[in-house]
Design a protein around this motif. Structure first.
Motif, PDB file in Angstrom:
ATOM      1  N   TRP A 171       5.425  -4.979  13.552  1.00  0.00           N
ATOM      2  CA  TRP A 171       6.633  -4.480  14.214  1.00  0.00           C
ATOM      3  C   TRP A 171       7.803  -5.428  14.039  1.00  0.00           C
ATOM      4  O   TRP A 171       8.964  -4.989  13.961  1.00  0.00           O
ATOM      5  N   ILE A 172       7.539  -6.739  13.935  1.00  0.00           N
ATOM      6  CA  ILE A 172       8.626  -7.702  13.719  1.00  0.00           C
ATOM      7  C   ILE A 172       9.177  -7.563  12.301  1.00  0.00           C
ATOM      8  O   ILE A 172      10.397  -7.506  12.087  1.00  0.00           O
ATOM      9  N   TYR A 173       8.278  -7.493  11.328  1.00  0.00           N
ATOM     10  CA  TYR A 173       8.708  -7.369   9.928  1.00  0.00           C
ATOM     11  C   TYR A 173       9.505  -6.089   9.703  1.00  0.00           C
ATOM     12  O   TYR A 173      10.596  -6.119   9.114  1.00  0.00           O
TER      13      TYR A 173
ATOM     14  N   LEU B  90      -0.142   0.887  11.577  1.00  0.00           N
ATOM     15  CA  LEU B  90      -0.448  -0.332  10.823  1.00  0.00           C
ATOM     16  C   LEU B  90      -0.699  -1.520  11.757  1.00  0.00           C
ATOM     17  O   LEU B  90      -1.550  -2.367  11.480  1.00  0.00           O
ATOM     18  N   ALA B  91       0.038  -1.587  12.857  1.00  0.00           N
ATOM     19  CA  ALA B  91      -0.134  -2.698  13.800  1.00  0.00           C
ATOM     20  C   ALA B  91      -1.521  -2.682  14.424  1.00  0.00           C
ATOM     21  O   ALA B  91      -2.093  -3.745  14.721  1.00  0.00           O
ATOM     22  N   THR B  92      -2.063  -1.485  14.636  1.00  0.00           N
ATOM     23  CA  THR B  92      -3.393  -1.386  15.268  1.00  0.00           C
ATOM     24  C   THR B  92      -4.519  -1.401  14.243  1.00  0.00           C
ATOM     25  O   THR B  92      -5.577  -1.983  14.483  1.00  0.00           O
TER      26      THR B  92
ATOM     27  N   THR C  99       0.854  -1.185   0.000  1.00  0.00           N
ATOM     28  CA  THR C  99       0.000   0.000   0.000  1.00  0.00           C
ATOM     29  C   THR C  99       0.893   1.238   0.000  1.00  0.00           C
ATOM     30  O   THR C  99       2.128   1.131   0.010  1.00  0.00           O
ATOM     31  N   VAL C 100       0.271   2.407   0.036  1.00  0.00           N
ATOM     32  CA  VAL C 100       1.053   3.640   0.108  1.00  0.00           C
ATOM     33  C   VAL C 100       1.880   3.680   1.390  1.00  0.00           C
ATOM     34  O   VAL C 100       2.999   4.216   1.410  1.00  0.00           O
ATOM     35  N   TYR C 101       1.351   3.088   2.469  1.00  0.00           N
ATOM     36  CA  TYR C 101       2.090   3.049   3.728  1.00  0.00           C
ATOM     37  C   TYR C 101       3.354   2.214   3.581  1.00  0.00           C
ATOM     38  O   TYR C 101       4.393   2.545   4.164  1.00  0.00           O
TER      39      TYR C 101
END
Length: 263
Positions: free
Chosen positions: A84-86, A253-255, A30-32
């Protein structure tokens, strides 16, 4: 993670092997994804230089190598994509990939005109082996350990290649800002070509992925370097600022799970 073979008990003592694959181990594009990717490249560039200037080249490479290995061990240990791991693994690849590319030039004395094509050959070799083994280079099917291994080998090679290419253009007279503008234009080419039907999705993705490295690194260097070459904000402050930006976006993104596929 790797495919698991689970034995299921069947009547009359028979057992059947059932193959179970993990969920896809990489985020949706995605854009993120592209924003964080550029941020990690710039942060990796300035963090690598900051550690080398603070600790010295050898201790910095040792510390970066340990963090790199630890982050990949954690990434391979989980069964599905965890933001967060990636992205921690991506940051560590960025830092260590920068150190590896810089070590060839600074420590060994290999010129960028030689290291850039060498890293290009290394990346091509990874892609060739990956395709020969899996018949695809798509990131939408990173569900086995072997495919994940090829994916991270390609990621590391793209960071090393992008670092060398960015340093090459910067030392050829373009400077950091000129290099950033060059790669900002260059990264639009695969996107436009794909939209026009001239370039396949997989080729367009990996082409843009390589270009994000020198784009982010050139921007971060321009911000950090002395006013003779850039804005003069310093390696430490730029590293910290880009790190905070990464943490904010990855936390979002995590949430929100906006980068997790539905398949």
């Amino acid at each position: 993670m790797s495919t698991e073979y689970v034995l299921e008990d069947r009547p009359h003592g028979h057992a059947r092997a059932r193959i179970r694959e993990s969920a896809n181990k990489v985020p949706e594009v995605t854009v993120y994804f592209w924003i964080i990717k550029v941020l990690t490249t710039g942060m990796g560039e300035t963090a690598s230089d900051f550690l080398a200037h603070t600790l010295g080249n050898i201790p910095a490479v040792g510390l970066g190598g340990l963090a790199f290995v630890a982050s990949l061990v954690l990434q391979f240990a989980v069964r599905r994509y965890v933001a967060w791991i990636y992205w921690t693994a991506i940051v560590m690849v960025s830092v260590f990939g920068t150190m590896a590319a810089d070590a060839l030039h600074v420590v060994i004395g290999v010129p960028y005109t030689l290291s850039t094509p060498l890293f290009m050959i290394a990346l091509a070799a990874v892609f060739a082996l990956w395709y020969k083994s899996e018949r695809t280079l798509s990131i939408h099917s990173i569900r086995t350990r072997r495919r994940e291994f090829f994916y991270w080998a390609a990621v590391l090679a793209t960071f090393a290649l992008g670092t060398a290419a960015g340093d090459l253009t910067a030392t050829m007279g373009l400077g950091y800002l000129g290099s950033a503008v060059l790669f900002a234009v260059a990264i639009c080419v695969p996107a436009v070509a794909h939209r026009a039907g001239l370039l396949g999705a997989v080729t367009a993705f990996w082409t843009a992925y390589v270009i994000t490295r020198p784009l982010g690194a050139s921007l971060a260097d321009w911000m950090a370097m002395s006013k003779a070459d850039g804005l003069g904000w310093g390696l430490g402050p730029v590293t910290l600022a880009w790190t905070v930006a990464i943490l904010v976006l990855v936390g979002y993104l995590a949430t929100s799970r906006r980068d997790v596929g539905t398949a």
